[in-house]
Design a protein around this motif. Structure first.
Motif: not given
Length: 214
Positions: A193-201
């Protein structure tokens, strides 16, 4: 009187014995990695590794002269893992942008679930407790991602005005920071989940999606 035949030296291949030794060494190293990841360097002993593998301490010392050598070997295995992972991703035949994203998706999953990756990360954070130098961290990651961002740039997929090496520095620092925070707070259970946030931003800014019709 006949002379008894002289037996020649045994020239049969020794491969099975060598292969067994390689498998045993890998088993010892995998066990050491799991214990380093779970307990840390100082709380793991050669005796602990031997007991987990079902060997004597002396048999373990046949493969690794001391605990420091085990730690170095774990980190070396981690360093070899990433180019191999990238080769697997390249085999999927993705474009430059998707290759970067797919590689980092797979890397995040490795940090979440792979004991060798987790052990190497913990050993690097505990390097002051280890009586020998470990392979230099992060440099290989920076070089690998710089190459990927260069490819993305040539394909017109890198943000205009951003250099590949600057992009690599930002992503390496951000990615490793995210996995570290996830480990400290939640034992990496929320890492994807935290990686997905970094990926998106961050990654979406560095590697903008292609415009319609391009």
């Amino acid at each position: 009187m006949t002379t008894a035949p002289t037996h020649a030296h045994d020239t049969r291949p020794r491969r099975p014995k060598q292969e067994r030794a390689v498998r045993t060494r890998e088993k010892v190293l995998d066990t050491a990695a799991r214990l380093f990841a779970e307990r840390g360097y100082t709380a793991t002993s050669v005796v602990d590794v031997a007991e987990q593998v079902g060997m004597t301490k002396g048999a373990v010392y046949f493969h690794f002269r001391n605990k420091e050598a085990m730690a170095v070997a774990v980190v070396e295995n981690d360093h070899r893992f990433w180019p191999d992972l990238l080769a697997e991703v390249r085999a999927e035949g993705l474009d430059a942008r998707e290759t970067v994203l797919r590689f980092l998706d797979r890397a995040a999953e490795a940090f979440r679930s792979d004991p060798v990756v987790q052990a190497a990360t913990r050993l690097r954070s505990e390097r002051s407790l280890i009586g020998t130098a470990l392979p230099e961290p992060y440099v290989g990651w920076i070089e690998l991602l710089t190459g990927l961002f260069e490819e993305a740039g040539r394909a017109g997929r890198l943000k205009e005005g951003l250099t590949p090496r600057a992009a690599a520095h930002v992503v390496v620092a951000s990615f490793h920071g995210v996995q570290h925070v996830s480990d400290v707070l939640h034992r990496r259970t929320d890492l994807m989940d935290r990686w997905q946030e970094l990926r998106d931003i961050t990654l979406e800014a560095i590697l903008p999606r292609p415009r319609e019709g391009r």
